[in-house]
Design a protein around this motif. Structure first.
Motif, PDB file in Angstrom:
ATOM      1  N   GLU A 151      15.231 -25.736   6.519  1.00 48.62           N
ATOM      2  CA  GLU A 151      15.629 -27.013   7.105  1.00 48.62           C
ATOM      3  C   GLU A 151      16.516 -26.872   8.382  1.00 48.62           C
ATOM      4  OE1 GLU A 151      17.698 -31.142   5.060  1.00 48.62           O
ATOM      5  OE2 GLU A 151      16.033 -29.577   4.373  1.00 48.62           O
ATOM      6  N   ALA A 152      17.402 -25.965   8.586  1.00 48.77           N
ATOM      7  CA  ALA A 152      18.092 -25.708   9.727  1.00 48.77           C
ATOM      8  C   ALA A 152      17.615 -24.895  10.635  1.00 48.77           C
ATOM      9  CB  ALA A 152      19.725 -25.058   9.246  1.00 48.77           C
ATOM     10  N   GLY A 153      16.418 -24.337  10.589  1.00 47.19           N
ATOM     11  CA  GLY A 153      15.775 -23.251  11.255  1.00 47.19           C
ATOM     12  C   GLY A 153      15.081 -22.313  10.409  1.00 47.19           C
ATOM     13  N   ALA A 154      14.373 -21.236  11.332  1.00 48.95           N
ATOM     14  CA  ALA A 154      13.439 -20.243  10.642  1.00 48.95           C
ATOM     15  C   ALA A 154      14.411 -19.537   9.486  1.00 48.95           C
ATOM     16  CB  ALA A 154      12.993 -19.264  11.331  1.00 48.95           C
ATOM     17  N   ALA A 155      13.828 -19.230   8.243  1.00 46.56           N
ATOM     18  CA  ALA A 155      14.710 -18.396   7.391  1.00 46.56           C
ATOM     19  C   ALA A 155      14.773 -17.008   7.723  1.00 46.56           C
ATOM     20  CB  ALA A 155      14.014 -18.607   5.974  1.00 46.56           C
ATOM     21  N   VAL A 156      16.316 -16.761   7.417  1.00 45.68           N
ATOM     22  CA  VAL A 156      16.384 -15.088   7.834  1.00 45.68           C
ATOM     23  C   VAL A 156      17.132 -14.542   6.488  1.00 45.68           C
ATOM     24  CG1 VAL A 156      16.985 -15.291  10.219  1.00 45.68           C
ATOM     25  CG2 VAL A 156      18.942 -15.621   8.647  1.00 45.68           C
ATOM     26  N   GLY A 157      16.595 -13.404   6.384  1.00 44.48           N
ATOM     27  CA  GLY A 157      17.415 -12.596   5.283  1.00 44.48           C
ATOM     28  C   GLY A 157      16.846 -11.018   5.256  1.00 44.48           C
ATOM     29  N   GLY A 158      17.632 -10.418   4.527  1.00 43.57           N
ATOM     30  CA  GLY A 158      17.447  -8.892   4.542  1.00 43.57           C
ATOM     31  C   GLY A 158      15.981  -8.544   3.670  1.00 43.57           C
ATOM     32  N   CYS A 159      15.429  -7.430   3.939  1.00 38.81           N
ATOM     33  CA  CYS A 159      14.342  -6.838   3.261  1.00 38.81           C
ATOM     34  C   CYS A 159      14.983  -5.659   2.097  1.00 38.81           C
ATOM     35  CB  CYS A 159      13.393  -6.415   4.039  1.00 38.81           C
ATOM     36  SG  CYS A 159      12.200  -5.286   3.235  1.00 38.81           S
ATOM     37  N   ARG A 160      14.839  -6.204   0.945  1.00 40.05           N
ATOM     38  CA  ARG A 160      15.614  -4.993   0.177  1.00 40.05           C
ATOM     39  C   ARG A 160      14.303  -4.211  -0.622  1.00 40.05           C
ATOM     40  NH1 ARG A 160      20.279  -6.812  -3.982  1.00 40.05           N
ATOM     41  NH2 ARG A 160      21.377  -7.200  -1.883  1.00 40.05           N
ATOM     42  N   MET A 161      14.626  -2.852  -0.829  1.00 42.80           N
ATOM     43  CA  MET A 161      13.631  -1.892  -1.324  1.00 42.80           C
ATOM     44  C   MET A 161      14.356  -1.224  -2.232  1.00 42.80           C
ATOM     45  SD  MET A 161      11.681   1.016   0.760  1.00 42.80           S
ATOM     46  CE  MET A 161      10.810   0.279   1.947  1.00 42.80           C
ATOM     47  N   LYS A 162      13.994  -1.577  -3.702  1.00 39.04           N
ATOM     48  CA  LYS A 162      14.707  -0.874  -4.616  1.00 39.04           C
ATOM     49  C   LYS A 162      13.837  -0.883  -5.872  1.00 39.04           C
ATOM     50  CE  LYS A 162      17.862  -2.963  -7.136  1.00 39.04           C
ATOM     51  NZ  LYS A 162      18.752  -3.878  -7.865  1.00 39.04           N
ATOM     52  N   ALA A 163      14.103  -0.153  -7.033  1.00 39.12           N
ATOM     53  CA  ALA A 163      13.610  -0.140  -8.158  1.00 39.12           C
ATOM     54  C   ALA A 163      14.050  -1.126  -8.973  1.00 39.12           C
ATOM     55  CB  ALA A 163      13.750   1.210  -8.931  1.00 39.12           C
ATOM     56  N   TYR A 164      13.278  -1.729  -9.756  1.00 41.18           N
ATOM     57  CA  TYR A 164      13.648  -2.861 -10.824  1.00 41.18           C
ATOM     58  C   TYR A 164      12.991  -2.556 -12.082  1.00 41.18           C
ATOM     59  CZ  TYR A 164      15.184  -5.882  -6.847  1.00 41.18           C
ATOM     60  OH  TYR A 164      15.558  -6.329  -5.823  1.00 41.18           O
ATOM     61  N   GLU A 165      13.654  -2.965 -13.185  1.00 43.39           N
ATOM     62  CA  GLU A 165      13.118  -2.472 -14.801  1.00 43.39           C
ATOM     63  C   GLU A 165      11.826  -3.267 -14.829  1.00 43.39           C
ATOM     64  OE1 GLU A 165      15.841  -2.667 -18.058  1.00 43.39           O
ATOM     65  OE2 GLU A 165      17.010  -1.176 -16.871  1.00 43.39           O
ATOM     66  N   GLN A 166      12.022  -4.672 -14.485  1.00 38.17           N
ATOM     67  CA  GLN A 166      11.039  -5.542 -14.728  1.00 38.17           C
ATOM     68  C   GLN A 166      10.583  -6.174 -13.350  1.00 38.17           C
ATOM     69  OE1 GLN A 166       9.801  -6.332 -17.805  1.00 38.17           O
ATOM     70  NE2 GLN A 166      11.462  -5.356 -19.203  1.00 38.17           N
ATOM     71  N   ILE A 167       9.330  -6.659 -13.094  1.00 37.59           N
ATOM     72  CA  ILE A 167       9.103  -7.569 -12.095  1.00 37.59           C
ATOM     73  C   ILE A 167       9.541  -8.761 -11.915  1.00 37.59           C
ATOM     74  CG2 ILE A 167       7.246  -8.493 -12.702  1.00 37.59           C
ATOM     75  CD1 ILE A 167       6.762  -6.715  -9.426  1.00 37.59           C
ATOM     76  N   THR A 168      10.092  -9.396 -13.267  1.00 38.98           N
ATOM     77  CA  THR A 168      10.838 -10.540 -13.125  1.00 38.98           C
ATOM     78  C   THR A 168      12.170 -10.558 -12.745  1.00 38.98           C
ATOM     79  OG1 THR A 168      11.150 -10.106 -15.541  1.00 38.98           O
ATOM     80  CG2 THR A 168       9.342 -11.794 -14.823  1.00 38.98           C
ATOM     81  N   ASP A 169      12.755  -9.219 -12.945  1.00 38.02           N
ATOM     82  CA  ASP A 169      14.135  -9.135 -12.439  1.00 38.02           C
ATOM     83  C   ASP A 169      13.880  -9.220 -10.644  1.00 38.02           C
ATOM     84  OD1 ASP A 169      15.046  -8.568 -14.810  1.00 38.02           O
ATOM     85  OD2 ASP A 169      14.941  -6.300 -14.844  1.00 38.02           O
ATOM     86  N   ALA A 170      13.127  -8.488 -10.186  1.00 38.67           N
ATOM     87  CA  ALA A 170      12.753  -8.523  -8.866  1.00 38.67           C
ATOM     88  C   ALA A 170      12.732 -10.151  -8.422  1.00 38.67           C
ATOM     89  CB  ALA A 170      11.610  -7.855  -8.081  1.00 38.67           C
ATOM     90  N   VAL A 171      11.816 -10.902  -9.084  1.00 35.97           N
ATOM     91  CA  VAL A 171      11.655 -12.277  -8.762  1.00 35.97           C
ATOM     92  C   VAL A 171      12.993 -13.131  -8.733  1.00 35.97           C
ATOM     93  CG1 VAL A 171      10.721 -14.321  -9.276  1.00 35.97           C
ATOM     94  CG2 VAL A 171       9.216 -12.184  -9.350  1.00 35.97           C
TER      95      VAL A 171
END
Ligand SMILES: NC(=O)c1ccc[n+]([C@@H]2O[C@H](COP(=O)([O-])OP(=O)(O)OC[C@H]3O[C@@H](n4cnc5c(N)ncnc54)[C@H](O)[C@@H]3O)[C@@H](O)[C@H]2O)c1
Length: 299
Positions: free
Chosen positions: A11-31
């Protein structure tokens, strides 16, 4: 490996944010992580007055990363970022750094915070630490009536790049804590990580991971003020009520941790010089002062 991008708001402009690279126990945790972190970025930009929305991306590490595999997965991720056509721009986050942004740039223009020798602003840890110190100043005046912490005890949980910079800048009785025992140093007091949230102190600085303030941990806290850079410190919003009941002032992490993104976008988007960008980071002090005054007045 799976890579994902979440857009919380444009809404206020392009979305910005970091790219996190890590292991998760479950894919749903990453989501869950990518969704919560993208929302936090919307709040962060709004509180900082940055004309952007919130987004985040996650690269789920599910096997040992060789340099070649790391490069390949980053290039795949750049492809995914391009699918958003500029609506999402990625910077570094946990597990990635300016060099990884350089790899993304090979395929997408929508990556920021490149290494300084490539025209970027490099690591954002310095401005992030500076922003936390600005927040701490205003919050200390609110809680202790002074921003002089010389006689106060401050526990920093997470002695990483931001935690260390904060520790070195503070004039206080500083105690640090980290799961990585090799980070231990004689320069500061040390508390084991499982006791960091139970130690009697004046100020607690969460500078490691999110989800550290839960119904359970808040019960054992013995501090008056919490302010730190870790994103998403509360396990859920109800924890804020519990902190209030316990008389503990908590500066929302999306306000205190905004120094990095404020500085980087001021330099890389607005062409601001170093001093001007730092002044914008220092604006966090006024924001926190106003926020705490308003919150007290409103009960
Ligand atoms: N670097 C930035 O510009 C920036 C910006 C905004 C928010 N943040 C957030 O601030 C926090 C710190 O960032 P950083 O760049 O210093 O990260 P970092 O990876 O350099 O440091 C984190 C430190 O925390 C330690 N740690 C991990 N789990 C722990 C635990 N359970 N208890 C105690 N220590 C633990 C790690 O061993 C590491 O030393 C992160 O949550 C990050 O998302 C950082």
């Amino acid at each position: 490996m799976t890579t994902m991008v979440a857009l919380h708001s444009t809404e206020a402009g392009a979305a910005v944010g970091g790219c996190r690279m890590k292991a998760y126990e479950q894919i749903t945790d990453a989501v869950t992580d990518v969704l919560r972190l993208s929302k936090a970025m919307t709040l962060k930009c709004a509180a900082a007055g940055i004309p952007h929305g919130g987004g985040k991306s996650v690269i789920v590490v599910d096997r040992p990363l060789t340099p070649e595999l790391r490069r390949q997965v980053l290039l795949d991720h750049a492809d995914l970022i391009n699918e958003f056509d500029g609506a999402y721009r990625a910077g570094p986050d946990v597990g990635t750094g300016p060099d990884d942004m350089l790899v993304l740039r090979e395929l997408t223009p929508h990556a920021y915070c490149l290494p300084e020798e490539h025209g970027g602003t490099g690591s954002s840890s310095g401005p992030t630490a500076r922003g936390v110190l600005a927040a701490l100043k205003a919050a200390s005046r609110h809680v202790f009536g002074t921003d002089d912490l010389t006689s106060r005890k401050v526990v920093i949980s997470g002695f990483g790049s931001v935690g260390e910079l904060i520790a070195r800048s503070l004039r206080a009785d500083v105690v640090v804590s980290d799961v990585d025992e090799s980070r231990r140093t004689d320069e500061f007091g040390w508390v084991p990580p499982d006791l960091a949230y139970r130690t009697k102190a004046d100020v607690l600085i969460p500078a490691a991971v999110g989800g550290v303030l839960s119904q359970e941990t808040v019960e054992h806290l013995d501090v008056r003020l919490i302010v730190g850079p870790a994103n998403n410190q509360l396990t859920d919003d109800s924890v804020a009520g519990l902190l209030e009941e316990r008389g503990i002032v908590w500066v929302p992490d999306h306000v205190a941790s905004a120094g990095g993104v404020i500085y980087t976008l001021a330099r890389e988007d607005d062409g601001a010089d170093h001093e001007t960008a730092l002044k914008r980071v220092d604006g966090i002090e006024a924001t926190v002062g106003k926020l705490l005054a308003r919150s007290s007045a409103a009960g």
